[in-house]
Design a protein around this motif. Structure first.
Motif, short mmCIF file in Angstrom:
data_model
loop_
_atom_site.label_atom_id
_atom_site.label_comp_id
_atom_site.label_asym_id
_atom_site.label_seq_id
_atom_site.Cartn_x
_atom_site.Cartn_y
_atom_site.Cartn_z
N MET A 1 0.83 -1.20 0.00
CA MET A 1 0.00 0.00 0.00
C MET A 1 0.86 1.25 0.00
N ALA A 2 2.02 1.14 0.61
CA ALA A 2 2.88 2.30 0.69
C ALA A 2 3.39 2.71 -0.68
N HIS A 3 3.39 1.75 -1.62
CA HIS A 3 3.91 2.06 -2.94
C HIS A 3 2.83 2.50 -3.89
N GLU A 4 1.58 2.52 -3.46
CA GLU A 4 0.49 2.94 -4.34
C GLU A 4 0.59 4.43 -4.59
N SER A 5 0.42 4.82 -5.82
CA SER A 5 0.46 6.23 -6.15
C SER A 5 -0.93 6.83 -6.05
N THR A 6 -1.00 8.07 -5.68
CA THR A 6 -2.24 8.80 -5.60
C THR A 6 -2.09 10.09 -6.38
N PRO A 7 -3.19 10.82 -6.60
CA PRO A 7 -3.07 12.09 -7.29
C PRO A 7 -2.10 13.03 -6.58
N HIS A 8 -1.95 12.88 -5.27
CA HIS A 8 -1.05 13.74 -4.52
C HIS A 8 0.38 13.26 -4.62
N ALA B 1 -8.62 -6.92 -10.03
CA ALA B 1 -7.42 -6.11 -9.86
C ALA B 1 -7.77 -4.64 -9.64
N LEU B 2 -8.77 -4.14 -10.37
CA LEU B 2 -9.17 -2.75 -10.20
C LEU B 2 -9.81 -2.50 -8.84
N SER B 3 -10.54 -3.49 -8.33
CA SER B 3 -11.14 -3.32 -7.00
C SER B 3 -10.07 -3.20 -5.93
N LEU B 4 -8.99 -3.95 -6.07
CA LEU B 4 -7.88 -3.82 -5.12
C LEU B 4 -7.22 -2.46 -5.24
N LYS B 5 -7.05 -1.98 -6.46
CA LYS B 5 -6.49 -0.65 -6.66
C LYS B 5 -7.37 0.42 -6.04
N THR B 6 -8.68 0.27 -6.21
CA THR B 6 -9.61 1.26 -5.66
C THR B 6 -9.53 1.31 -4.14
N TRP B 7 -9.47 0.15 -3.51
CA TRP B 7 -9.37 0.12 -2.05
C TRP B 7 -8.08 0.76 -1.58
N PHE C 1 -7.03 7.42 -12.70
CA PHE C 1 -7.39 6.04 -12.98
C PHE C 1 -7.41 5.71 -14.46
N LEU C 2 -7.43 6.70 -15.34
CA LEU C 2 -7.44 6.40 -16.77
C LEU C 2 -6.20 5.61 -17.19
N PRO C 3 -4.98 6.10 -16.94
CA PRO C 3 -3.81 5.29 -17.30
C PRO C 3 -3.67 4.05 -16.42
N LEU C 4 -4.11 4.15 -15.16
CA LEU C 4 -4.01 3.01 -14.26
C LEU C 4 -4.87 1.85 -14.76
N THR C 5 -6.08 2.17 -15.21
CA THR C 5 -6.96 1.14 -15.74
C THR C 5 -6.37 0.49 -16.99
N TRP C 6 -5.78 1.31 -17.85
CA TRP C 6 -5.17 0.75 -19.05
C TRP C 6 -4.00 -0.16 -18.69
N GLN C 7 -3.21 0.22 -17.69
CA GLN C 7 -2.10 -0.63 -17.25
C GLN C 7 -2.60 -1.97 -16.72
N GLN D 1 -6.31 3.00 -3.10
CA GLN D 1 -6.38 4.44 -3.33
C GLN D 1 -7.22 5.13 -2.26
N THR D 2 -8.31 4.50 -1.86
CA THR D 2 -9.17 5.09 -0.83
C THR D 2 -8.42 5.27 0.48
N VAL D 3 -7.69 4.25 0.88
CA VAL D 3 -6.92 4.33 2.13
C VAL D 3 -5.80 5.36 2.00
N ALA D 4 -5.13 5.38 0.85
CA ALA D 4 -4.02 6.32 0.65
C ALA D 4 -4.50 7.77 0.65
N ILE D 5 -5.66 8.02 0.05
CA ILE D 5 -6.20 9.39 0.03
C ILE D 5 -6.51 9.87 1.43
N ALA D 6 -7.13 9.01 2.23
CA ALA D 6 -7.42 9.39 3.61
C ALA D 6 -6.15 9.59 4.42
#
Length: 245
Positions: free
Chosen positions: A1-8, A195-201, A157-163, A203-208
């Protein structure tokens, strides 16, 4: 999770990016040309589409992986053009008119997708989000940051979804090449959605965790650049002229 990228985390602060066109002007241009594309005639639409293709190729020049997104957009548009043309011909419309209608639909759809692609690749999601929040604050006041966060996540999420789709396709080519075609067709969306559901979760935790779920994270001071706004006004005027062609 620490390696997940966010808009920030994926981008520097808006004020630290290399000097480019003001992000507020870019958002305004994207919205304006979206309306122009929907209301312009064939000639004006062709000119706008040619200009957008040139901009998209320039934006993706230093990002080879983004060229695949460009090609995927073209394939998606081609699919819908074929569907519309086929349905029109099945309904009894003359082939020439059906082809013309499908071509115009394809031009409009491709132009809109290129506008979104150029906007997503021309700046970071955080920058676009803060620009949108600045523009909507007089209207939505304290809720403008919610729209900004939604837009930043969409761009992120546009490029993330394509990846994710690319990785799933490559994995299936290596590990599921012996499966029947029907099984692969059913397996691909299941694997991609998981895979996208895991990314979404994540991202939600990282944003908070990074405090992006509050208004203060989407407030910034943009320097006033009269030349950028003048250029934006000129381009919008050109778009209005093209809409009448």
């Amino acid at each position: 999770m620490a390696h997940e990228s966010t808009p920030h985390a994926q981008s520097p602060a808006p004020g630290r990016e290399r000097p480019t066109l003001d992000p507020r002007v870019r958002v305004l241009l994207a919205f304006s040309y979206g309306l122009v594309v929907l209301h312009s005639g064939t000639l004006g639409l062709a000119v706008i589409l040619g200009a957008l293709c040139a901009v998209a190729l320039a934006v993706t020049r230093t990002h080879p992986t983004d060229r695949s997104v460009f090609k995927a957009c073209a394939a998606f548009v081609g699919l819908w053009v074929g569907i519309k043309t086929g349905v029109d011909m099945w309904s009894g419309i003359a082939p020439t008119q059906a082809l013309m209608g499908g071509g115009i639909l394809g031009m409009r759809l491709f132009a809109l997708m290129l506008i979104g692609l150029c906007l997503a690749l021309s700046a970071s999601p955080r920058t676009m989000g803060t620009a949108l929040a600045w523009m909507l604050r007089p209207i939505l006041r304290g809720k403008a940051w919610i729209v900004a966060l939604a837009m930043a996540l969409m761009i992120h999420f546009l490029p993330l979804t394509w990846q994710v789709f690319t990785r799933v396709r490559h994995t299936m080519a290596l590990r599921a090449s012996n499966l029947p075609l029907r099984s692969r067709i059913m397996l691909f969306p299941q694997a991609a959605m998981r895979a996208l559901s895991l990314k979404t979760w994540n991202q939600t935790v990282a944003i908070a965790a990074r405090g992006l779920d509050r208004e203060s994270a989407w407030q910034t001071r943009f320097p006033l650049n009269a030349a950028h706004w003048a250029l934006g006004a000129l381009l919008i005027l050109v778009g209005c002229v093209l809409a009448r062609l």
